[in-house]
Design a protein around this motif. Sequence first.
Motif, PDB file in Angstrom:
ATOM      1  N   ARG A   1     -32.051  21.737  51.760  1.00  0.00           N
ATOM      2  CA  ARG A   1     -30.811  20.977  51.634  1.00  0.00           C
ATOM      3  C   ARG A   1     -29.803  21.716  50.758  1.00  0.00           C
ATOM      4  O   ARG A   1     -28.603  21.729  51.036  1.00  0.00           O
ATOM      5  CB  ARG A   1     -31.124  19.589  51.055  1.00  0.00           C
ATOM      6  CG  ARG A   1     -30.083  18.531  51.403  1.00  0.00           C
ATOM      7  CD  ARG A   1     -30.569  17.149  51.031  1.00  0.00           C
ATOM      8  NE  ARG A   1     -29.569  16.147  51.352  1.00  0.00           N
ATOM      9  CZ  ARG A   1     -29.522  15.476  52.495  1.00  0.00           C
ATOM     10  NH1 ARG A   1     -30.411  15.725  53.436  1.00  0.00           N
ATOM     11  NH2 ARG A   1     -28.595  14.565  52.707  1.00  0.00           N
TER      12      ARG A   1
ATOM     13  N   ASP B   1     -34.742  17.642  53.740  1.00  0.00           N
ATOM     14  CA  ASP B   1     -34.052  17.261  54.975  1.00  0.00           C
ATOM     15  C   ASP B   1     -34.305  15.771  55.247  1.00  0.00           C
ATOM     16  O   ASP B   1     -35.432  15.296  55.148  1.00  0.00           O
ATOM     17  CB  ASP B   1     -34.557  18.087  56.158  1.00  0.00           C
ATOM     18  CG  ASP B   1     -34.026  19.509  56.137  1.00  0.00           C
ATOM     19  OD1 ASP B   1     -33.157  19.807  55.304  1.00  0.00           O
ATOM     20  OD2 ASP B   1     -34.483  20.334  56.956  1.00  0.00           O
TER      21      ASP B   1
ATOM     22  N   SER C   1     -29.353  18.140  46.258  1.00  0.00           N
ATOM     23  CA  SER C   1     -28.775  17.383  47.371  1.00  0.00           C
ATOM     24  C   SER C   1     -27.448  16.767  46.945  1.00  0.00           C
ATOM     25  O   SER C   1     -27.149  16.646  45.760  1.00  0.00           O
ATOM     26  CB  SER C   1     -29.729  16.280  47.832  1.00  0.00           C
ATOM     27  OG  SER C   1     -30.953  16.817  48.276  1.00  0.00           O
TER      28      SER C   1
END
Length: 737
Positions: free
Chosen positions: A372, A618, A666
Motif C-alpha cells: 500500500r 491491500d 496507508s
Amino acid sequence: MQLCGTVKTIIFRSEDTGFTVLELQDANGEEITAVGEMPLANVGERIELEGGWTQHRNYGTQFKAEACKMLAPSSLSALRNYLASGLIKGVGESTAEAIVNTFGMDTLTVLDAQAERLTEVPGIGRVRAHTIAASFAEHKGMRDIMLALQGYGITIGQAGKLYKIYGELCLARIQENPYQLIDDVEGIGFKTADAIAQNAGIAADSAYRMKAGLKYALQWARQEGHTYLPRQKLLEVACGLLGAELRPAETALDDLIIAGELVYQIVGSEDGVFLPALFRMEQTCATRLLRLGEPPVSNPFLDTATQIHMLEDQLGVSLALQQRRAVELALKSGTLIITGGPGTGKTTILRFIITLIEKLGLEYELCAPTGRAAKRMGEATEREARTIHRLLEYGYGEMAGFSRDEDNTIDADVVIVDEMSMVDVPLLHSLLRAIRAGTRLIMVGDSDQLPPVGAGNALRDMIQSGLVAVVRLEEVFRQSGRSAIVTNAHRINSGQPPLLTGFDDFGFEPIEEAESILRRVIGLCGGKTGVLGTQEPLKDVQVLAPMKKGTLGVHNINRRMQAALNPPQPKKHERKYGETIFREGDKVMQIKNDYRLMWQRSRPNLPTEVGEGVYNGDMGTILRIDLYEQTVEVLFDDARCTLYEFNMLEELELAYCISIHKSQGSEFPIVLLPLAGGPPMLMTRNLLYTAVTRARKQVYIIGHADCPARMVQNAQVRRRYSALASMLQAQKELLPC
C-alpha cells in the motif's frame, strides 16, 4: 467415527510432517482414500483410523484421519500381504507365502522373539534369516520409539522429524536434554520443549532449562521490537519466565556468552546481550551505512542551484529553504534522511529529486516496505514504485529468501525508500546488502510515527547517530496550512491537544460508554447520518482502533460491524476460517505479501490486465465464495480481482476496523477513531499522531472528551532496545581520519 482396513497404496507422504494420503481396503473390499498424519502406516498393514468424512473439490470423498492406530493382521491373507509389502528386507511374495505357511498366525511372534526358527522355512538359511529378523526388528524399533515419544506429549509429526534426525537415540536425547530439540527440530519452540522436559522429569533448575529460557527471553524481546536486552533486564525477564533464582540464571548466561551462543556487547553505557543473528544484522547495517555515506563522485559540470531554479520555473513551484537543502543534499550525499510530518513537502521534494536524477541520466529505484505504501509512492511521483521485497526479488519454497545481495546487487545509481519508519533491522539489513558501494541511498519517512512492527528502530537510530545526513522538514505547506488534519497533527506532535470543534475536516463527538461508542460507529458506517463527508461510508471510511481486544478492540468491532452491515442471508455464502467468518460482501485486508497470487483487472474501455502479487495492506471486498470449488474471490480497491483457495484464508482479515499499527503506510479518505481509554502503554501521543495522519479528507473521533488530550500528554514512548546508533558511532571512531 472409526474406520479399519488394510493399506493398499501410499499415494503421498511428507517426510517432514508425516502427512499421508493412502488407499485403504476395508472389510467389505471397498477402497477408500484416507488423509492425515500417518507416518507409521505402510502398505500391507492393518490400521484403525479415527476421524470423519470430507469432500475435496478435486479428489472427491476422503476420510480425514485425526488418529491412527496399528493393528495386527487378522488373517493369514493379511499376514502374507503385510510381509510381502516390501517393508521387510529380503521378503517378497513367495518368501512371505512360505513363512506364513510355516508359522500361520504365530508368524509375528516368531519374527519378534524366535527369529532363529526362520531356518525352518524352506529356502531360508541362517544368513537370510538374520537379514529378515534384523529388518523386522528395525521397523518394529522405529515404531516403538515413535509411539514412545508420544508419551512425552510429542505429536506424530514431531516424532517423525525426531526419528529422522536422531534415529534410535531419540529417547536418550530427550531424556538427556529436551531443549536441544529447539535448535534441531523445526517447529519445536521453548514452550513445547519445556513441556516435553517436564514429562521427561528434567529438573526445573537444570542448566539446560536455564540456557533455553534465556534464549527464549531474547526471542520474546525480538517479537516486542528489541534487538537486544541489557544483561540485568534479560536476567529479570528469564527468571520471571522460568520461576528461577538469579544465581543459576547468571551462570547459564555466562556459559552461553563464552560458548558464542549469545553475544555480549556494550551499548552506550549498558551491558547488552544479543541473539547472534540480530547482532550481526545491526553491525552489518552500521558498516554498510558508513560505506554508503561516503560522498559519491560528483559531476563537475553540474550546477545544482541552476538546475533547481530551472525546475522551479518548469513546475511552477518555489522551494522553501529546507526543501531546497534536501534536494541539494540528495544529489551530493551518499546517504540522506528526509523526515517530516504531513504537509511539509516530502512529496514535492521527491518529485524534484527524481526529475533531476532523470536529467542526469542516472538509474534509480523507488520502493517502500508495504504494497500500500509503494502504491501511494507510485501515485505521488507518477513513477513505478515497488515493495522492498519485490525490489530484492524475494523467492519461495526451495528458493525462499532474497535473490538480491552483495553478489547480485541492485542495478541502480540511486535507491529511494519511502515510509522508512516502518523498516525494521532485518529488512534494512537485506536492503543494504543489495546496494553496491557508490549508490546513493535516500530515505524518506516520519520519525514521529510509530516504530516498525519488527525488531529495531532503524530510522530513529540513524538520525540519533548524527552520522547520516538528515533534513528535518518543519514548515507546513499543504493547503497553505489551512487543513485542520495537518494543523492538529502538528499540534499533537508538539504536545498540544488537538482542536476538536469548528472544522469540516476534523470532528469530535463526546460519548462516554464503550458500547454506545460502538453503536455510534456502526451507525455512522451504515450511512444513517450525514456527519461524515461521504455517500459511501463502507468504501471511504476506515475505522482505526488502538487495541485488538475489548469492546472497542479490532476483533470485536469487526464482528459487530459485520453482523450489522453485512448480516448472514440465505443466498449469501460464507466460510469460517479459525475464529473468523468470511462472508460475501465483507471488507477484507491482505495481511502478508504474496508475490505469486494471480490477479486480473477488467475496466471499461480498457484491455483486461493480468498479473501477480497481492501485498500486505491491500484492501478489498469479497465478491463470491464458491463452496464447491472452495475458493474466495476478492475485488481489491484498485479493481484487481484475486481468487483465494480456502487454505489461503490465513492471508486475509476482516477490515471494517484495523489497528492503528496496521494502518501505517496507508492513507484513507476518512478516518473514524473510537477512543475510550486503555492501557497507558498503548494510549500514547505517537499512536494518536499516526492515526490522525492516516486521513486524507476527514478525521472523526468518538469517545471520552478528555481522551485525545490525555494521549497527547502521554509522550512516553516505550523504549526499544536497539543498537544501530551505538554501532554507527563505534565503527566511525575506528575509521581512519
